[in-house]
Design a protein around this motif. Structure first.
Motif, mmCIF file in Angstrom:
data_model
loop_
_atom_site.group_PDB
_atom_site.id
_atom_site.type_symbol
_atom_site.label_atom_id
_atom_site.label_comp_id
_atom_site.label_asym_id
_atom_site.label_seq_id
_atom_site.Cartn_x
_atom_site.Cartn_y
_atom_site.Cartn_z
ATOM 1 N N GLY A 25 3.003 13.168 -18.989
ATOM 2 C CA GLY A 25 3.980 13.775 -17.894
ATOM 3 C C GLY A 25 3.646 13.157 -16.507
ATOM 4 N N MET A 26 4.718 13.263 -15.755
ATOM 5 C CA MET A 26 4.360 12.863 -14.315
ATOM 6 C C MET A 26 5.004 13.752 -13.240
ATOM 7 S SD MET A 26 4.500 8.647 -14.082
ATOM 8 C CE MET A 26 6.198 8.464 -14.954
ATOM 9 N N ARG A 27 4.582 13.635 -12.134
ATOM 10 C CA ARG A 27 5.097 14.470 -11.198
ATOM 11 C C ARG A 27 5.269 13.542 -9.960
ATOM 12 N NH1 ARG A 27 1.525 18.202 -8.334
ATOM 13 N NH2 ARG A 27 1.583 16.606 -6.669
ATOM 14 N N ILE A 28 6.509 13.283 -9.436
ATOM 15 C CA ILE A 28 6.728 12.171 -8.476
ATOM 16 C C ILE A 28 7.207 13.045 -7.108
ATOM 17 C CG2 ILE A 28 8.074 10.293 -7.983
ATOM 18 C CD1 ILE A 28 7.805 9.106 -10.370
ATOM 19 N N ASP A 29 6.324 12.921 -5.932
ATOM 20 C CA ASP A 29 6.756 13.388 -4.769
ATOM 21 C C ASP A 29 7.220 11.925 -4.033
ATOM 22 O OD1 ASP A 29 5.604 15.708 -5.433
ATOM 23 O OD2 ASP A 29 3.829 15.522 -4.304
ATOM 24 N N ALA A 30 7.553 12.283 -2.680
ATOM 25 C CA ALA A 30 8.093 11.235 -1.822
ATOM 26 C C ALA A 30 7.091 10.058 -1.854
ATOM 27 C CB ALA A 30 8.582 11.675 -0.767
ATOM 28 N N SER A 31 5.924 10.529 -1.660
ATOM 29 C CA SER A 31 5.030 9.305 -1.303
ATOM 30 C C SER A 31 3.883 9.359 -2.252
ATOM 31 C CB SER A 31 4.614 9.407 0.128
ATOM 32 O OG SER A 31 3.812 10.595 0.197
ATOM 33 N N GLU A 32 3.959 10.022 -3.656
ATOM 34 C CA GLU A 32 2.840 10.415 -4.324
ATOM 35 C C GLU A 32 3.112 10.442 -5.648
ATOM 36 O OE1 GLU A 32 -1.723 12.371 -3.924
ATOM 37 O OE2 GLU A 32 -0.066 13.238 -3.208
ATOM 38 N N PRO A 61 -4.368 2.597 -8.286
ATOM 39 C CA PRO A 61 -3.893 3.395 -7.495
ATOM 40 C C PRO A 61 -3.748 4.924 -7.908
ATOM 41 C CG PRO A 61 -2.350 1.823 -7.763
ATOM 42 C CD PRO A 61 -3.642 1.481 -8.590
ATOM 43 N N LEU A 62 -3.483 5.012 -9.206
ATOM 44 C CA LEU A 62 -2.874 6.297 -9.875
ATOM 45 C C LEU A 62 -4.013 7.295 -10.150
ATOM 46 C CD1 LEU A 62 -0.399 7.767 -11.188
ATOM 47 C CD2 LEU A 62 -0.931 6.569 -13.229
ATOM 48 N N SER A 63 -3.838 8.642 -10.042
ATOM 49 C CA SER A 63 -4.856 9.354 -10.468
ATOM 50 C C SER A 63 -4.141 10.188 -11.736
ATOM 51 C CB SER A 63 -5.129 10.397 -9.201
ATOM 52 O OG SER A 63 -5.831 11.450 -9.779
ATOM 53 N N VAL A 64 -4.767 10.452 -12.829
ATOM 54 C CA VAL A 64 -4.442 11.114 -13.789
ATOM 55 C C VAL A 64 -5.059 12.553 -14.063
ATOM 56 C CG1 VAL A 64 -3.543 10.583 -16.397
ATOM 57 C CG2 VAL A 64 -3.881 8.803 -14.920
ATOM 58 N N PHE A 65 -4.820 13.285 -14.552
ATOM 59 C CA PHE A 65 -5.523 14.690 -14.948
ATOM 60 C C PHE A 65 -5.169 14.860 -16.492
ATOM 61 C CE2 PHE A 65 -5.668 19.158 -15.767
ATOM 62 C CZ PHE A 65 -7.009 19.518 -15.272
ATOM 63 N N VAL A 66 -6.375 15.067 -17.291
ATOM 64 C CA VAL A 66 -6.575 15.332 -18.695
ATOM 65 C C VAL A 66 -6.946 16.578 -18.709
ATOM 66 C CG1 VAL A 66 -7.205 14.498 -20.924
ATOM 67 C CG2 VAL A 66 -6.760 12.936 -19.168
ATOM 68 N N SER A 67 -6.063 17.641 -19.442
ATOM 69 C CA SER A 67 -6.396 19.043 -19.187
ATOM 70 C C SER A 67 -7.478 19.335 -20.616
ATOM 71 C CB SER A 67 -5.204 19.877 -19.188
ATOM 72 O OG SER A 67 -5.295 20.944 -20.485
ATOM 73 N N GLY A 74 0.686 -1.148 -0.092
ATOM 74 C CA GLY A 74 -0.148 0.063 -0.050
ATOM 75 C C GLY A 74 0.790 1.381 -0.004
ATOM 76 N N SER A 75 2.171 1.222 0.219
ATOM 77 C CA SER A 75 2.889 2.253 -0.077
ATOM 78 C C SER A 75 3.085 2.813 -1.399
ATOM 79 C CB SER A 75 4.344 2.194 0.706
ATOM 80 O OG SER A 75 5.174 1.155 0.441
ATOM 81 N N CYS A 76 3.620 3.679 -1.473
ATOM 82 C CA CYS A 76 4.073 4.305 -2.827
ATOM 83 C C CYS A 76 5.272 5.297 -2.709
ATOM 84 C CB CYS A 76 3.118 5.399 -3.145
ATOM 85 S SG CYS A 76 3.286 6.261 -4.675
ATOM 86 N N SER A 77 6.354 4.917 -3.664
ATOM 87 C CA SER A 77 7.539 5.571 -3.578
ATOM 88 C C SER A 77 7.787 6.030 -5.024
ATOM 89 C CB SER A 77 8.741 4.944 -3.095
ATOM 90 O OG SER A 77 8.978 3.822 -3.773
ATOM 91 N N GLY A 78 8.402 7.164 -5.287
ATOM 92 C CA GLY A 78 8.786 7.695 -6.638
ATOM 93 C C GLY A 78 9.700 6.624 -7.398
ATOM 94 N N ARG A 79 10.510 5.748 -6.566
ATOM 95 C CA ARG A 79 11.324 5.115 -7.412
ATOM 96 C C ARG A 79 10.603 3.645 -7.767
ATOM 97 N NH1 ARG A 79 16.704 2.303 -4.307
ATOM 98 N NH2 ARG A 79 17.397 0.965 -6.293
ATOM 99 N N TYR A 80 9.853 3.127 -6.808
ATOM 100 C CA TYR A 80 9.227 1.745 -7.120
ATOM 101 C C TYR A 80 7.678 2.008 -7.879
ATOM 102 C CZ TYR A 80 13.326 -0.246 -5.192
ATOM 103 O OH TYR A 80 14.674 -0.955 -5.010
ATOM 104 N N GLY A 81 7.233 3.073 -7.355
ATOM 105 C CA GLY A 81 5.665 3.253 -7.775
ATOM 106 C C GLY A 81 4.919 2.645 -6.690
ATOM 107 N N PHE A 82 3.558 2.225 -6.945
ATOM 108 C CA PHE A 82 2.859 1.784 -5.858
ATOM 109 C C PHE A 82 3.027 0.277 -5.710
ATOM 110 C CE2 PHE A 82 0.690 5.132 -8.261
ATOM 111 C CZ PHE A 82 0.220 6.060 -7.136
ATOM 112 N N ILE A 83 3.414 -0.138 -4.530
ATOM 113 C CA ILE A 83 3.892 -1.525 -4.184
ATOM 114 C C ILE A 83 2.173 -2.273 -3.783
ATOM 115 C CG2 ILE A 83 4.764 -3.163 -2.587
ATOM 116 C CD1 ILE A 83 7.023 -0.895 -2.031
ATOM 117 N N ILE A 84 1.669 -3.114 -4.785
ATOM 118 C CA ILE A 84 0.592 -3.461 -4.259
ATOM 119 C C ILE A 84 0.301 -4.802 -3.642
ATOM 120 C CG2 ILE A 84 -1.550 -4.405 -5.803
ATOM 121 C CD1 ILE A 84 -0.826 -1.550 -6.619
ATOM 122 N N CYS A 85 1.323 -5.639 -3.710
ATOM 123 C CA CYS A 85 1.264 -6.800 -3.075
ATOM 124 C C CYS A 85 2.742 -7.625 -2.836
ATOM 125 C CB CYS A 85 0.371 -7.776 -4.003
ATOM 126 S SG CYS A 85 0.157 -9.411 -3.347
#
Lengths: 140, 174
Positions: free
Chosen positions: B152-159, B103-109, B36-47
């Motif tokens: 494009g993507m923006r990667i924070d520490a946990s999002e 788990p990912l949210s995408v914005f389409v302008s 359930g954690s998310c890191s910029g390096r590995y993405g969302f760890i599902i299982c």
């Protein structure tokens, strides 16, 4: 420091040129249907009282909504078919399996790396592959 | 896309858990910590699928805690620029729309929506409707399924937050 290097890494990553950064360049790509099977077995094997996290449930719901192949047998056959195409990168194989496309032109547009020169897959071969994948989908 | 990768994490264990069940404690702790954690390096760890190796523990000086390096395999969801994904629309407004890919949210302008699709504030919920007259109008609204390309993507520490486009061939409402 770490964040700046992470950002630099991110700028280099691009699926259309098949660059995925050091952690994912050789990672095993999974079909949505394969993920659905893995998460399913996880749900049935864990104790009923354990609460699954939000990301797990979101992913579970997502893969079950979008999965192309409905059961284990068709998923295995699709995977075997895709893995015969050694000239394709794992990422491209899984994209082809997940998106379930109709024509080679659609595949070329949506997966631009297929147009790169190193790929020896001609349109005929590609449309054969798409047709085979589609048949696994309809058998359900 | 979903990936299977191997990772390593350091886990802290209290002395009260040392005993015959130590491996089970480490496994439970690993699952609790990384799933359930998310890191910029590995993405969302599902299982977490399996624990590969539990290394030698190292006692913390001044405390009884022990750090174990644990190697494990996990299913992760990591988006990449240029990837095409199927998503479900969650919010529509005059600036564009948001869609979810697991788990990912995408914005389409609205600038990345085809120009023949107009925002229709009168509809409920609000939607984008195509104006091509000779066809059944295409409508992007809440709960629509769309095929989009990540640009494009923006990667924070946990999002991780992504920008998508449906303004290309073969993209749009499914």
């Amino acid at each position: 420091m770490a964040s700046s290097s992470a950002r630099r890494g991110l700028e280099d990553e691009d699926a259309s040129t098949l660059t995925f950064g050091p952690d994912f360049q050789d990672a095993a790509c999974l079909l949505n249907s394969e993920v659905a099977l893995m998460l399913e077995s996880r749900l049935t094997n864990s104790a009923p009282s354990t609460q699954q996290k939000g990301n797990f449930l979101k992913a579970y719901e997502y893969v079950n909504r979008v999965k192309t192949f409905r059961d284990r047998e068709n998923t295995t056959r699709a995977r075997a078919e895709l893995d015969k195409k050694k000239e394709l990168h794992g990422f491209e194989r899984v994209q082809l399996g997940n998106l379930c496309l109709d024509e080679p032109d659609e595949a070329m547009k949506l997966i631009p790396s297929l147009q790169m020169n190193r790929n020896q897959l001609d349109p005929g071969e590609l449309s054969d592959l798409l047709a085979t994948l589609k048949s696994f989908r309809q058998l359900t | 896309m979903f990936f299977y990768i191997e990772m390593e994490r350091d886990l802290l264990l209290l002395p009260q858990h040392f005993g015959p069940n130590i491996n089970r404690y480490l496994r439970d702790k690993l699952i609790e910590k990384v799933e359930g954690s998310c890191s910029g390096r590995y993405g969302f760890i599902i299982c977490v699928t399996e624990v590969k190796k539990i290394g030698k523990g190292r006692i913390r000086e001044g405390a009884g805690l022990v750090t174990f390096p644990v190697k494990f395999g996990a299913v992760v969801f990591r988006p990449f620029k240029g990837e095409v994904l199927d998503a479900k629309v969650t919010v529509v407004n005059k600036l564009g729309f948001f869609a979810e890919v697991g788990p990912l949210s995408v914005f389409v302008s609205k600038y990345l929506i085809p120009t023949d699709m107009r925002f229709d504030p009168q509809s409920n919920p609000p939607s984008y409707v195509s104006q091509v007259s000779d066809e059944q109008p295409m409508r992007v609204t809440v709960a629509s399924e769309v095929r989009l390309k990540l640009i494009g993507m923006r990667i924070d520490a946990s999002e991780i937050f992504a920008i998508g486009s449906i303004k290309e061939d073969y993209l749009g409402v499914l």
